[in-house]
Write an enzyme that holds these catalytic residues in place. Structure first.
Site, PDB file in Angstrom:
ATOM      1  N   HIS A  61       6.558  -1.956   7.927  1.00  0.00           N
ATOM      2  CA  HIS A  61       5.469  -1.556   8.820  1.00  0.00           C
ATOM      3  C   HIS A  61       4.771  -2.832   9.260  1.00  0.00           C
ATOM      4  CE1 HIS A  61       5.876   2.639   7.716  1.00  0.00           C
ATOM      5  NE2 HIS A  61       5.685   2.357   6.441  1.00  0.00           N
ATOM      6  N   TYR A 147       4.585  -7.740  -1.322  1.00  0.00           N
ATOM      7  CA  TYR A 147       5.263  -7.906  -0.039  1.00  0.00           C
ATOM      8  C   TYR A 147       4.394  -7.372   1.098  1.00  0.00           C
ATOM      9  CZ  TYR A 147       9.037  -8.482  -3.367  1.00  0.00           C
ATOM     10  OH  TYR A 147       9.807  -8.891  -4.426  1.00  0.00           O
TER      11      TYR A 147
END
Length: 179
Positions: A61, A147
């Protein structure tokens, strides 16, 4: 509330979701170095800014800001996918059509894209990105996920976005790049 990034109202800001063809894969995390390299190379050749990103095992995303005179989203996404896939073996579950076209079958075709309009839209999508690892059951808080660009944002003093609210409408765009 603290100020958000100065270019909040850029007309060329977009939310993206990219997915691997195999939703059960963890390839993006296993090959995070290759993904980072592919992203840096794409950034170098076709400038844009990554305002927010979260990399999950099979999904990315992102919010990108594009230059004012350039809206070539499909080329950037295609280059990122191609650069990541370049040195990887083909997926074992490719269709005859993918094999015939020379596609590796690593990524889902296309991508999800939503142009962002205004502060509320930006904050909602930023929240979707940063809370996505929590929603996926990968961690307890957004700060626990390594991440993600949330660590960069918090270090800059940007506020943690609120947890997800109602579903965010998305439009599907198809990049016509065979990967």
């Amino acid at each position: 509330m603290q100020d958000l990034p100065p270019s909040l109202f850029d007309p060329k800001r977009f939310f993206f979701t990219l997915r691997l063809a195999d939703p059960g894969s963890d390839l993006l995390l296993r090959r995070i170095g290759k993904l980072r390299s592919a992203m840096r190379s794409t950034l170098r050749h076709h400038g844009f800014r990554i305002d927010a990103i979260a990399v999950l095992p099979a999904t990315i995303h992102m919010i990108w800001s594009l230059p004012p005179d350039d809206a070539d989203i499909a080329n950037r996404i295609g280059m990122l996918k191609a650069r990541f896939s370049r040195h990887l073996p083909p997926a074992p579950y490719r269709s005859p059509s993918q094999i015939k076209k020379g596609e590796k079958g690593i990524w889902q075709r296309g991508y999800w894209c939503q142009p962002l309009r205004g502060n509320a839209d930006y904050v909602r999508h930023r929240g979707l990105i940063y809370h996505s690892p929590v929603e996926a059951g990968l961690c307890d808080t957004p700060q626990d996920w390594q991440y993600s660009s949330i660590h960069r944002d918090l270090a800059r003093g940007y506020p943690l976005p609120p947890p997800l609210g109602p579903a965010v409408p998305q439009c599907q765009k198809t990049a016509r790049v065979a990967l």
